[in-house]
Design a protein around this motif. Structure first.
Motif, PDB file in Angstrom:
ATOM      1  N   ALA A 104      29.716  53.626  30.192  1.00 22.27           N
ATOM      2  CA  ALA A 104      30.118  52.278  30.609  1.00 22.27           C
ATOM      3  C   ALA A 104      31.601  52.274  30.992  1.00 22.27           C
ATOM      4  CB  ALA A 104      29.851  51.282  29.479  1.00 22.27           C
ATOM      5  N   GLY A 105      32.421  52.939  30.200  1.00 20.53           N
ATOM      6  CA  GLY A 105      33.856  53.008  30.483  1.00 20.53           C
ATOM      7  C   GLY A 105      34.142  53.754  31.777  1.00 20.53           C
ATOM      8  N   ASN A 106      33.387  54.835  32.011  1.00 22.43           N
ATOM      9  CA  ASN A 106      33.594  55.613  33.237  1.00 22.43           C
ATOM     10  C   ASN A 106      33.232  54.799  34.478  1.00 22.43           C
ATOM     11  OD1 ASN A 106      34.384  57.792  31.744  1.00 22.43           O
ATOM     12  ND2 ASN A 106      32.451  58.897  31.894  1.00 22.43           N
ATOM     13  N   ILE A 107      32.102  54.085  34.418  1.00 26.79           N
ATOM     14  CA  ILE A 107      31.678  53.263  35.564  1.00 26.79           C
ATOM     15  C   ILE A 107      32.708  52.166  35.825  1.00 26.79           C
ATOM     16  CG2 ILE A 107      29.908  51.651  36.397  1.00 26.79           C
ATOM     17  CD1 ILE A 107      27.865  53.279  34.682  1.00 26.79           C
ATOM     18  N   LYS A 108      33.148  51.524  34.757  1.00 26.42           N
ATOM     19  CA  LYS A 108      34.131  50.442  34.896  1.00 26.42           C
ATOM     20  C   LYS A 108      35.435  50.959  35.516  1.00 26.42           C
ATOM     21  CE  LYS A 108      36.878  47.277  32.040  1.00 26.42           C
ATOM     22  NZ  LYS A 108      37.175  46.828  30.664  1.00 26.42           N
ATOM     23  N   LEU A 109      35.888  52.113  35.039  1.00 27.63           N
ATOM     24  CA  LEU A 109      37.155  52.649  35.543  1.00 27.63           C
ATOM     25  C   LEU A 109      37.027  53.014  37.033  1.00 27.63           C
ATOM     26  CD1 LEU A 109      40.041  53.476  35.094  1.00 27.63           C
ATOM     27  CD2 LEU A 109      39.278  55.579  34.050  1.00 27.63           C
ATOM     28  N   CYS A 110      35.932  53.699  37.398  1.00 24.80           N
ATOM     29  CA  CYS A 110      35.758  54.098  38.805  1.00 24.80           C
ATOM     30  C   CYS A 110      35.676  52.870  39.707  1.00 24.80           C
ATOM     31  CB  CYS A 110      34.498  54.945  38.959  1.00 24.80           C
ATOM     32  SG  CYS A 110      34.687  56.591  38.241  1.00 24.80           S
ATOM     33  N   LEU A 111      34.955  51.841  39.279  1.00 27.25           N
ATOM     34  CA  LEU A 111      34.847  50.633  40.106  1.00 27.25           C
ATOM     35  C   LEU A 111      36.181  49.905  40.199  1.00 27.25           C
ATOM     36  CD1 LEU A 111      31.326  49.198  39.212  1.00 27.25           C
ATOM     37  CD2 LEU A 111      32.108  49.948  41.463  1.00 27.25           C
ATOM     38  N   ASN A 112      36.933  49.871  39.096  1.00 25.86           N
ATOM     39  CA  ASN A 112      38.262  49.237  39.138  1.00 25.86           C
ATOM     40  C   ASN A 112      39.144  49.931  40.166  1.00 25.86           C
ATOM     41  OD1 ASN A 112      39.490  47.317  36.530  1.00 25.86           O
ATOM     42  ND2 ASN A 112      37.354  47.921  36.557  1.00 25.86           N
ATOM     43  N   GLU A 113      39.125  51.261  40.178  1.00 23.29           N
ATOM     44  CA  GLU A 113      39.974  52.002  41.112  1.00 23.29           C
ATOM     45  C   GLU A 113      39.530  51.756  42.561  1.00 23.29           C
ATOM     46  OE1 GLU A 113      42.559  53.177  39.944  1.00 23.29           O
ATOM     47  OE2 GLU A 113      42.115  53.504  37.834  1.00 23.29           O
ATOM     48  N   ALA A 114      38.216  51.832  42.787  1.00 26.08           N
ATOM     49  CA  ALA A 114      37.704  51.685  44.153  1.00 26.08           C
ATOM     50  C   ALA A 114      37.938  50.275  44.690  1.00 26.08           C
ATOM     51  CB  ALA A 114      36.209  52.031  44.171  1.00 26.08           C
ATOM     52  N   VAL A 115      37.645  49.263  43.873  1.00 29.06           N
ATOM     53  CA  VAL A 115      37.781  47.875  44.334  1.00 29.06           C
ATOM     54  C   VAL A 115      39.267  47.518  44.512  1.00 29.06           C
ATOM     55  CG1 VAL A 115      37.341  45.457  43.737  1.00 29.06           C
ATOM     56  CG2 VAL A 115      35.568  47.170  43.341  1.00 29.06           C
ATOM     57  N   THR A 116      40.121  48.030  43.636  1.00 33.15           N
ATOM     58  CA  THR A 116      41.564  47.785  43.782  1.00 33.15           C
ATOM     59  C   THR A 116      42.066  48.328  45.123  1.00 33.15           C
ATOM     60  OG1 THR A 116      41.923  47.859  41.403  1.00 33.15           O
ATOM     61  CG2 THR A 116      43.854  48.223  42.772  1.00 33.15           C
ATOM     62  N   ASN A 117      41.619  49.540  45.481  1.00 33.67           N
ATOM     63  CA  ASN A 117      42.024  50.126  46.769  1.00 33.67           C
ATOM     64  C   ASN A 117      41.564  49.259  47.928  1.00 33.67           C
ATOM     65  OD1 ASN A 117      43.348  52.349  45.831  1.00 33.67           O
ATOM     66  ND2 ASN A 117      41.592  53.716  45.966  1.00 33.67           N
ATOM     67  N   THR A 118      40.294  48.839  47.867  1.00 32.55           N
ATOM     68  CA  THR A 118      39.734  48.055  48.973  1.00 32.55           C
ATOM     69  C   THR A 118      40.472  46.725  49.142  1.00 32.55           C
ATOM     70  OG1 THR A 118      37.564  49.051  48.755  1.00 32.55           O
ATOM     71  CG2 THR A 118      37.640  46.879  49.757  1.00 32.55           C
ATOM     72  N   ILE A 119      40.695  46.029  48.027  1.00 31.80           N
ATOM     73  CA  ILE A 119      41.363  44.726  48.116  1.00 31.80           C
ATOM     74  C   ILE A 119      42.826  44.902  48.547  1.00 31.80           C
ATOM     75  CG2 ILE A 119      42.170  42.750  46.745  1.00 31.80           C
ATOM     76  CD1 ILE A 119      39.558  42.943  45.146  1.00 31.80           C
ATOM     77  N   SER A 120      43.476  45.969  48.062  1.00 30.56           N
ATOM     78  CA  SER A 120      44.902  46.163  48.363  1.00 30.56           C
ATOM     79  C   SER A 120      45.141  46.610  49.800  1.00 30.56           C
ATOM     80  CB  SER A 120      45.506  47.206  47.426  1.00 30.56           C
ATOM     81  OG  SER A 120      45.368  46.815  46.089  1.00 30.56           O
ATOM     82  N   TYR A 121      44.260  47.480  50.314  1.00 29.97           N
ATOM     83  CA  TYR A 121      44.556  48.118  51.603  1.00 29.97           C
ATOM     84  C   TYR A 121      43.478  47.920  52.669  1.00 29.97           C
ATOM     85  CZ  TYR A 121      47.494  50.576  48.243  1.00 29.97           C
ATOM     86  OH  TYR A 121      48.365  50.864  47.236  1.00 29.97           O
ATOM     87  N   GLY A 122      42.352  47.329  52.303  1.00 29.31           N
ATOM     88  CA  GLY A 122      41.206  47.334  53.217  1.00 29.31           C
ATOM     89  C   GLY A 122      41.206  46.267  54.287  1.00 29.31           C
ATOM     90  N   PHE A 123      42.034  45.225  54.121  1.00 30.05           N
ATOM     91  CA  PHE A 123      41.899  44.091  55.020  1.00 30.05           C
ATOM     92  C   PHE A 123      43.247  43.632  55.577  1.00 30.05           C
ATOM     93  CE2 PHE A 123      38.243  44.028  52.270  1.00 30.05           C
ATOM     94  CZ  PHE A 123      37.208  43.785  53.152  1.00 30.05           C
ATOM     95  N   ALA A 124      43.347  43.620  56.900  1.00 24.98           N
ATOM     96  CA  ALA A 124      44.528  43.028  57.529  1.00 24.98           C
ATOM     97  C   ALA A 124      44.376  41.507  57.477  1.00 24.98           C
ATOM     98  CB  ALA A 124      44.642  43.502  58.967  1.00 24.98           C
TER      99      ALA A 124
END
Lengths: 111, 136
Positions: free
Chosen positions: B35-55
Motif C-alpha cells: 500500500a505504501g509503495n503504490i501510494k508513493l509511486c502515485l504521489n510522485e507521478a501525479v505531482t509531476n503531471t500537475i507540476s509540469y504537464g499543463f501549460a
C-alpha cells in the motif's frame, strides 16, 4: 503536518513532526526548516509520527542537511519507519543525514 | 477491485488522492508495504503531471485507476497533458556527500525501485502511465 520545536541543552534543536511528508506536509514545514537550518548547527528530528515520506520530503531534508553541513553542523533523524528508512537508503540521504534508532543516539551523533 | 478517481489540476488534489487511496487499501485489506509503495509511486507521478504537464490547466483531465487483485496491483495515471514519459528522465544520482548532493529529482528513481514494472504510452492525446506491483 504539525511541527514542534524545542531547544535542548548543548545548543541542540529538536524538531518533532507529526503527519505526512507529502507535498502538502513538506510545503508546510519548508519555511520553518529553513529558519532552523540557518540558525542551528545541531538539529535532530523525531520521525516517530511521520507516516509517509515522498521525494518532496527528501528535498526538505537534503536542503537542510546541506545548509547545516555548510556551517559545520549535523542533522540527525530518529525512529524512522521501515518504508521511510528504505527511501532514505535508496536515495542515499542516509549518507548526509544521520539515521538513528532513538533520541539519545541522535543527540549523541550531533553533539 | 477496480476503482477510479478524477483529479483537478492543483497540488492540493494530492491530499484528496491520498485519502481516496487509504479508503481503497482499507477496503481490500492491503498490507502496509505494498500500500505504501503504490501510494508513493502515485504521489510522485501525479505531482509531476500537475507540476509540469499543463501549460493551460483549464482543460486538464487527470485520472487515476486502481486495480487490486490477489497477487498483483496495477495503478494507472491517465492525463491529457503534454506528452511526457517519465522513464526518459535521467535518474537522479544517489547521494554520496553533502557537496554534490542533488536536492531533488528522486521521484522517478523511487517509482522505478518500488514498482515491479512501469510502462508509458501516448495515444489519443493522452499519457497513460501504468505501474505494476507484486503483492505476493
Amino acid at each position: 503536518m504539525q511541527m514542534d520545536r524545542q531547544e535542548l541543552e548543548g545548543g541542540i534543536c529538536k524538531i518533532t513532526l507529526n503527519g505526512s511528508l507529502d507535498i502538502e506536509g513538506a510545503g508546510a514545514v519548508e519555511a520553518p526548516f529553513n529558519e532552523v537550518s540557518q540558525t542551528h548547527k545541531k538539529v535532530i528530528i523525531d520521525m516517530t509520527n511521520v507516516d509517509f515520506l515522498a521525494s518532496i520530503g527528501i528535498r526538505v531534508l537534503v536542503k537542510s542537511a546541506k545548509t547545516i553541513g555548510s556551517r559545520g553542523g549535523r542533522l540527525a533523524v530518529y525512529n524512522v519507519n521501515d518504508a521511510a528508512r528504505s527511501v532514505l537508503a535508496s536515495t542515499g540521504v542516509d549518507a548526509i543525514v544521520f539515521v538513528e534508532d532513538d533520541e539519545a543516539a541522535a543527540i549523541n551523533v550531533v553533539s | 477491485m477496480n476503482a477510479r478517481i478524477d483529479l483537478g489540476c492543483s497540488l492540493g488534489e494530492i491530499s484528496r488522492l491520498n485519502a481516496w487511496l487509504a479508503d481503497r487499501f482499507a477496503e481490500m485489506g492491503l498490507p502496509e508495504k505494498p500500500a505504501g509503495n503504490i501510494k508513493l509511486c502515485l504521489n510522485e507521478a501525479v505531482t509531476n503531471t500537475i507540476s509540469y504537464g499543463f501549460a493551460d490547466r483549464d482543460g486538464a483531465e487527470i485520472s487515476v485507476e486502481l486495480d487490486i487483485g490477489d497477487d498483483k496491483a496495477v495503478a494507472t495515471l491517465i492525463d491529457n497533458g503534454v506528452a511526457f514519459d517519465p522513464l526518459t528522465v535521467p535518474e537522479a544520482a544517489k547521494i554520496t556527500d553533502l557537496e554534490t548532493a542533488q536536492i531533488g529529482g528522486f521521484g522517478v528513481k523511487l517509482m522505478r525501485e518500488l514498482s515491479s514494472s512501469i510502462d508509458h504510452e501516448r495515444a489519443g492525446g493522452r499519457n497513460r502511465l501504468t505501474m505494476r506491483f507484486d503483492l505476493g
